[in-house]
Scaffold this motif. Structure first.
Motif, PDB file in Angstrom:
ATOM      1  N   LEU A 269       0.825  -1.197   0.000  1.00  0.00           N
ATOM      2  CA  LEU A 269       0.000   0.000   0.000  1.00  0.00           C
ATOM      3  C   LEU A 269       0.860   1.249   0.000  1.00  0.00           C
ATOM      4  CD1 LEU A 269      -2.625  -1.013   2.706  1.00  0.00           C
ATOM      5  CD2 LEU A 269      -2.892  -1.098   0.239  1.00  0.00           C
ATOM      6  N   ASP A 270       0.336   2.300  -0.595  1.00  0.00           N
ATOM      7  CA  ASP A 270       1.005   3.597  -0.582  1.00  0.00           C
ATOM      8  C   ASP A 270       0.482   4.367   0.627  1.00  0.00           C
ATOM      9  OD1 ASP A 270       2.493   5.821  -1.258  1.00  0.00           O
ATOM     10  OD2 ASP A 270       1.038   6.532  -2.753  1.00  0.00           O
ATOM     11  N   VAL A 271       1.180   4.218   1.760  1.00  0.00           N
ATOM     12  CA  VAL A 271       0.765   4.862   3.008  1.00  0.00           C
ATOM     13  C   VAL A 271       1.451   6.214   3.098  1.00  0.00           C
ATOM     14  CG1 VAL A 271       0.684   4.675   5.524  1.00  0.00           C
ATOM     15  CG2 VAL A 271       0.553   2.596   4.112  1.00  0.00           C
ATOM     16  N   LYS A 272       0.654   7.241   3.265  1.00  0.00           N
ATOM     17  CA  LYS A 272       1.170   8.604   3.456  1.00  0.00           C
ATOM     18  C   LYS A 272       1.009   8.976   4.922  1.00  0.00           C
ATOM     19  CE  LYS A 272       1.475   9.719  -1.040  1.00  0.00           C
ATOM     20  NZ  LYS A 272       2.627   9.230  -1.711  1.00  0.00           N
ATOM     21  N   ILE A 273       2.060   9.523   5.508  1.00  0.00           N
ATOM     22  CA  ILE A 273       2.013   9.977   6.893  1.00  0.00           C
ATOM     23  C   ILE A 273       2.126  11.492   6.891  1.00  0.00           C
ATOM     24  CG2 ILE A 273       3.078   9.837   9.181  1.00  0.00           C
ATOM     25  CD1 ILE A 273       1.999   7.134   8.155  1.00  0.00           C
TER      26      ILE A 273
ATOM     27  N   ALA B 107      -2.070   8.426   9.325  1.00  0.00           N
ATOM     28  CA  ALA B 107      -1.709   7.539   8.220  1.00  0.00           C
ATOM     29  C   ALA B 107      -2.880   7.529   7.250  1.00  0.00           C
ATOM     30  CB  ALA B 107      -1.427   6.134   8.731  1.00  0.00           C
ATOM     31  N   GLU B 108      -2.592   7.809   5.985  1.00  0.00           N
ATOM     32  CA  GLU B 108      -3.642   7.860   4.976  1.00  0.00           C
ATOM     33  C   GLU B 108      -3.333   6.902   3.834  1.00  0.00           C
ATOM     34  OE1 GLU B 108      -5.225  12.441   5.265  1.00  0.00           O
ATOM     35  OE2 GLU B 108      -3.636  12.002   3.818  1.00  0.00           O
ATOM     36  N   ILE B 109      -4.393   6.313   3.335  1.00  0.00           N
ATOM     37  CA  ILE B 109      -4.315   5.503   2.121  1.00  0.00           C
ATOM     38  C   ILE B 109      -5.339   6.082   1.162  1.00  0.00           C
ATOM     39  CG2 ILE B 109      -4.675   3.215   1.120  1.00  0.00           C
ATOM     40  CD1 ILE B 109      -3.759   2.056   3.817  1.00  0.00           C
ATOM     41  N   GLU B 110      -4.863   6.492   0.000  1.00  0.00           N
ATOM     42  CA  GLU B 110      -5.722   7.115  -1.015  1.00  0.00           C
ATOM     43  C   GLU B 110      -6.551   8.256  -0.427  1.00  0.00           C
ATOM     44  OE1 GLU B 110      -7.932   4.080  -3.069  1.00  0.00           O
ATOM     45  OE2 GLU B 110      -6.096   3.027  -3.665  1.00  0.00           O
ATOM     46  N   GLY B 111      -5.913   9.057   0.439  1.00  0.00           N
ATOM     47  CA  GLY B 111      -6.544  10.242   0.998  1.00  0.00           C
ATOM     48  C   GLY B 111      -7.455   9.998   2.174  1.00  0.00           C
TER      49      GLY B 111
ATOM     50  N   ASP C 100      -0.569   6.986  21.973  1.00  0.00           N
ATOM     51  CA  ASP C 100      -1.504   6.120  21.257  1.00  0.00           C
ATOM     52  C   ASP C 100      -0.962   5.775  19.888  1.00  0.00           C
ATOM     53  OD1 ASP C 100      -3.648   5.989  23.127  1.00  0.00           O
ATOM     54  OD2 ASP C 100      -4.394   7.934  22.460  1.00  0.00           O
ATOM     55  N   LEU C 101      -1.128   4.527  19.516  1.00  0.00           N
ATOM     56  CA  LEU C 101      -0.900   4.074  18.144  1.00  0.00           C
ATOM     57  C   LEU C 101      -2.091   3.202  17.808  1.00  0.00           C
ATOM     58  CD1 LEU C 101       1.054   3.830  15.667  1.00  0.00           C
ATOM     59  CD2 LEU C 101       1.751   1.659  16.659  1.00  0.00           C
ATOM     60  N   PHE C 102      -2.806   3.561  16.759  1.00  0.00           N
ATOM     61  CA  PHE C 102      -4.006   2.816  16.409  1.00  0.00           C
ATOM     62  C   PHE C 102      -4.146   2.761  14.898  1.00  0.00           C
ATOM     63  CE2 PHE C 102      -8.538   2.631  15.337  1.00  0.00           C
ATOM     64  CZ  PHE C 102      -8.897   1.464  15.989  1.00  0.00           C
ATOM     65  N   VAL C 103      -4.459   1.559  14.419  1.00  0.00           N
ATOM     66  CA  VAL C 103      -4.755   1.340  13.001  1.00  0.00           C
ATOM     67  C   VAL C 103      -6.092   0.627  12.939  1.00  0.00           C
ATOM     68  CG1 VAL C 103      -4.007   0.175  10.886  1.00  0.00           C
ATOM     69  CG2 VAL C 103      -2.296   1.215  12.401  1.00  0.00           C
ATOM     70  N   GLN C 104      -6.973   1.095  12.078  1.00  0.00           N
ATOM     71  CA  GLN C 104      -8.281   0.458  11.947  1.00  0.00           C
ATOM     72  C   GLN C 104      -8.116  -0.996  11.532  1.00  0.00           C
ATOM     73  OE1 GLN C 104     -10.059   3.379   9.274  1.00  0.00           O
ATOM     74  NE2 GLN C 104     -11.373   4.071  10.949  1.00  0.00           N
ATOM     75  N   ALA C 105      -8.980  -1.846  12.063  1.00  0.00           N
ATOM     76  CA  ALA C 105      -8.853  -3.300  11.913  1.00  0.00           C
ATOM     77  C   ALA C 105      -8.624  -3.770  10.478  1.00  0.00           C
ATOM     78  CB  ALA C 105     -10.065  -3.989  12.536  1.00  0.00           C
ATOM     79  N   PRO C 106      -9.355  -3.295   9.479  1.00  0.00           N
ATOM     80  CA  PRO C 106      -9.130  -3.816   8.126  1.00  0.00           C
ATOM     81  C   PRO C 106      -7.743  -3.494   7.557  1.00  0.00           C
ATOM     82  CG  PRO C 106     -11.203  -2.598   8.236  1.00  0.00           C
ATOM     83  CD  PRO C 106     -10.491  -2.374   9.537  1.00  0.00           C
TER      84      PRO C 106
ATOM     85  N   GLY D 102       1.177  -2.693   6.876  1.00  0.00           N
ATOM     86  CA  GLY D 102       2.279  -1.743   6.880  1.00  0.00           C
ATOM     87  C   GLY D 102       1.944  -0.365   7.407  1.00  0.00           C
ATOM     88  N   VAL D 103       0.698  -0.143   7.811  1.00  0.00           N
ATOM     89  CA  VAL D 103       0.294   1.185   8.287  1.00  0.00           C
ATOM     90  C   VAL D 103       0.961   1.503   9.619  1.00  0.00           C
ATOM     91  CG1 VAL D 103      -1.655   2.645   8.957  1.00  0.00           C
ATOM     92  CG2 VAL D 103      -1.887   1.055   7.026  1.00  0.00           C
ATOM     93  N   GLY D 104       0.892   0.585  10.561  1.00  0.00           N
ATOM     94  CA  GLY D 104       1.530   0.796  11.865  1.00  0.00           C
ATOM     95  C   GLY D 104       3.030   0.963  11.730  1.00  0.00           C
ATOM     96  N   THR D 105       3.627   0.172  10.867  1.00  0.00           N
ATOM     97  CA  THR D 105       5.066   0.293  10.619  1.00  0.00           C
ATOM     98  C   THR D 105       5.401   1.663  10.055  1.00  0.00           C
ATOM     99  OG1 THR D 105       5.242  -2.088  10.254  1.00  0.00           O
ATOM    100  CG2 THR D 105       7.022  -0.713   9.369  1.00  0.00           C
ATOM    101  N   ALA D 106       4.581   2.155   9.131  1.00  0.00           N
ATOM    102  CA  ALA D 106       4.828   3.480   8.545  1.00  0.00           C
ATOM    103  C   ALA D 106       4.720   4.571   9.604  1.00  0.00           C
ATOM    104  CB  ALA D 106       3.836   3.731   7.399  1.00  0.00           C
TER     105      ALA D 106
END
Length: 162
Positions: free
Chosen positions: A4-8, A59-63, A88-94, A99-103
């Protein structure tokens, strides 16, 4: 893991409701929904006062925001260096495992490195085995001999003599 193209990016005032939603989702994930007391006004003051008390990375994916990291500066007398506390570090379940948390952690590490921080610290629930495994995979050490001490509002008032 999907590529995924994750933008921070740093949160802006327009992101306030998104951040509140993530805080509510994280409180539910942590089993602490009854403790949730955050308001938009309080969060706005903390994030956008000068200087801000806390900062948020989104963290954003496709905006679309899919996760966040909330952190603030601390200091280590042992290292005589600034540090960062990841509140806090949180990534939505889906989006977990993609790689979102890693980013988010990588971006936080870049901030820590650029500001000469000696370490980044945070807590993880001892029962959160996937979270512990994730953090260890990123290079974190889980410190078993340190316990979190917490004094809430009533305790603070009592100790302060009120």
């Amino acid at each position: 893991m999907a590529n995924l193209d994750v933008k921070i990016r740093e949160a802006e005032l327009a992101d306030l409701e998104t951040i509140l939603t993530f805080i509510a989702q994280k409180s539910e994930f942590d089993g602490a929904k009854t403790l949730l007391a955050a308001t938009a006004d309080q969060l706005q003051q903390a994030l956008f006062s000068q200087p801000p008390l806390v900062r948020v990375l989104l963290a954003e994916i496709e905006g679309t925001a899919v996760g966040f990291a909330m952190f603030y500066a601390t200091y280590s007398s042992l290292l005589t260096q600034p540090c960062l506390w990841l509140d806090d570090l949180f990534v939505q379940a889906p989006m977990r495992g993609m790689g979102v948390g890693t980013a988010l952690l990588k971006h936080l590490a870049q901030i820590a490195e650029s500001t000469n921080c000696g370490r980044i610290e945070w807590t993880v629930n001892a029962k959160n085995a996937p979270g512990i495994a994730f953090y260890e995979k990123q290079g974190a050490r889980i410190l078993e001999n340190i316990r979190v001490c917490r004094m809430d509002g009533d305790g603070i008032g009592l100790l302060a003599g009120k």
